[in-house]
Scaffold this active site. Structure first.
Site, PDB file in Angstrom:
ATOM      1  N   TRP A 101       0.828  -1.210   0.000  1.00  0.00           N
ATOM      2  CA  TRP A 101       0.000   0.000   0.000  1.00  0.00           C
ATOM      3  C   TRP A 101       0.854   1.248   0.000  1.00  0.00           C
ATOM      4  CZ3 TRP A 101      -4.318  -1.358  -1.818  1.00  0.00           C
ATOM      5  CH2 TRP A 101      -4.883  -2.590  -1.471  1.00  0.00           C
ATOM      6  N   ASP A 170      -1.369   6.730   6.402  1.00  0.00           N
ATOM      7  CA  ASP A 170      -2.414   5.791   6.015  1.00  0.00           C
ATOM      8  C   ASP A 170      -2.636   4.894   7.241  1.00  0.00           C
ATOM      9  OD1 ASP A 170      -3.947   3.716   5.087  1.00  0.00           O
ATOM     10  OD2 ASP A 170      -2.648   3.208   3.394  1.00  0.00           O
ATOM     11  N   LYS A 194     -11.919  -1.940   8.137  1.00  0.00           N
ATOM     12  CA  LYS A 194     -11.232  -2.857   9.050  1.00  0.00           C
ATOM     13  C   LYS A 194     -11.698  -2.587  10.490  1.00  0.00           C
ATOM     14  CE  LYS A 194      -7.856  -2.487   5.548  1.00  0.00           C
ATOM     15  NZ  LYS A 194      -8.098  -3.656   4.788  1.00  0.00           N
TER      16      LYS A 194
END
Ligand SMILES: Cc1ncc(COP(=O)(O)O)c(C=O)c1O
Length: 358
Positions: A101, A170, A194
């Site tokens: 990511w 992030d 999540k």
């Protein structure tokens, strides 16, 4: 049989939240219509967005000089939206490459300014097993971008670097899993799917004084100020996602807030890693100091055990507990909503596996 959902995301939600959401789908606040069917500007729905924002501000101790917005596009949209809003064409920013990511964030940021990759822990085989140590930041860089938790490889920053520039993080896979000092950050962003709710809603927390300084034209929908100025209601927001997110935050309050959840998360991760280290049939995949408390990655010592343990797990109701295809083995995502009993069930399976295959 109880089902234990170890999915990395979309992921397990607190059972009580799912039940409340299901009831509201049928009938929202006794209105006779479901929450999926009502206007986002209706008197029943509109307070939900303000409530979610207020709860998040309180739980994370977000100061007033930060905007808190709920947008669409996922964390992947933020890979571009952050530099679009923060970096002028001639500006530079520092990024760390610590996983899949992070490298995607770097690729997008390069479209908007000069990006310095100040640290990379990429191994020759393309995987990542650790986090960087000391970093030399670039003079004049506007911010340092980090990925607080690398969902795929199972590493997590346990101490954010002390830097002069704002951190941009992030936090998709560990937001609200532990206390963080928001004032160190220029931007925190996270896809909700999540720790915070269903997919489709993305949380962005942004220090307002960093905005409005770039030389490019920003499309209205991609300008953070649009959503800050309109309380995330400039257009139709991801209404159901925000509704569930608000319920999750309410649930967190009942768990003792971020601190309560963190205590539980630390205990869950500690006991699972202890079993990985104790059991001769399994091994961890990343440097011990950088282990994630959200995504616990491990392998079987013997390759031929992998399928056997997978079958045992399936027979015990484990869902989505295998590793990402780039790592293999197993990944137990033990987000806030995973009860201790789920971790205990996994540990019991590992102990039993040792008895039969050790
Ligand atoms: C750390 C991290 N960042 C970004 C993403 C991408 O998020 P999205 O699918 O919401 O764009 C993910 C997805 O799993 C992630 O784990």
């Amino acid at each position: 049989m109880t089902t234990w959902n170890f999915s990395s995301g979309p992921a397990i939600l607190p059972r009580s939240v799912v039940e409340k959401a299901a009831a509201a789908v049928l009938d929202f606040k006794g209105s006779g219509i479901g929450v999926l069917e009502c206007s986002h500007r209706s008197k029943n729905y509109e307070p939900v967005v303000a409530s979610a924002e207020a709860r998040l501000r309180k739980l994370m101790a977000i100061p007033d000089d930060y905007g808190v917005i709920f947008v669409q596009g996922g964390a992947s949209m933020q890979f571009a939206q952050v530099p679009m809003n923060l970096l002028a064409t001639t500006d530079s920013a520092d990024y760390t490459d610590t996983g899949t990511w992070a490298s995607k964030a770097i690729k997008e940021a390069k479209l908007f300014g000069k990006i310095n990759v100040v640290a990379s822990t990429k191994e020759e085989d393309g995987t990542y097993r650790s986090l960087p140590g000391l970093m030399h930041l670039t003079p004049g860089a506007k911010y340092l971008h980090v990925t607080s938790n690398n969902t795929i490889f199972g590493t997590q920053i346990h101490q954010f670097p002390n830097v002069k520039v704002p951190l941009v993080s992030d936090m998709s896979s560990d937001i609200c899993s532990r206390a963080v000092d928001v004032t160190k950050f220029g931007v925190i962003y996270a896809g909700a799917q999540k720790n915070l709710g269903p997919s489709g809603v993305t949380v962005v927390i942004v220090r307002k004084d960093l905005l409005g300084k770039v030389d490019r034209k920003i499309p209205t929908m991609l300008d953070y100020r649009t959503h800050i100025d309109n309380g995330s209601m400039f257009n139709t927001p991801p209404a159901f996602g925000i509704f569930v997110l608000d319920l999750v935050l309410e649930w967190m309050e009942g768990q003792g807030g971020v601190e309560g959840v963190q205590k539980n998360n630390d205990a869950k991760a500690a006991k699972l890693y202890a079993e990985i280290d104790r059991n001769p049939l399994f091994k961890g995949t990343v440097d011990v100091a950088d282990r994630s408390r959200m995504n616990v990655c491990f392998l079987t010592e013997k390759k031929e055990h992998e399928d056997l343990f997978k079958k045992l797990g399936q027979s015990r109701g484990f869902v989505d507990f295998t590793g990402h295809r780039s790592v293999g083995g197993f990944r137990a995502s033990i987000y806030n909503a995973m009860p201790v009993a789920g971790v205990d069930a996994l540990i019991e399976a590992m102990v039993d596996f040792e008895k039969t295959h050790g």
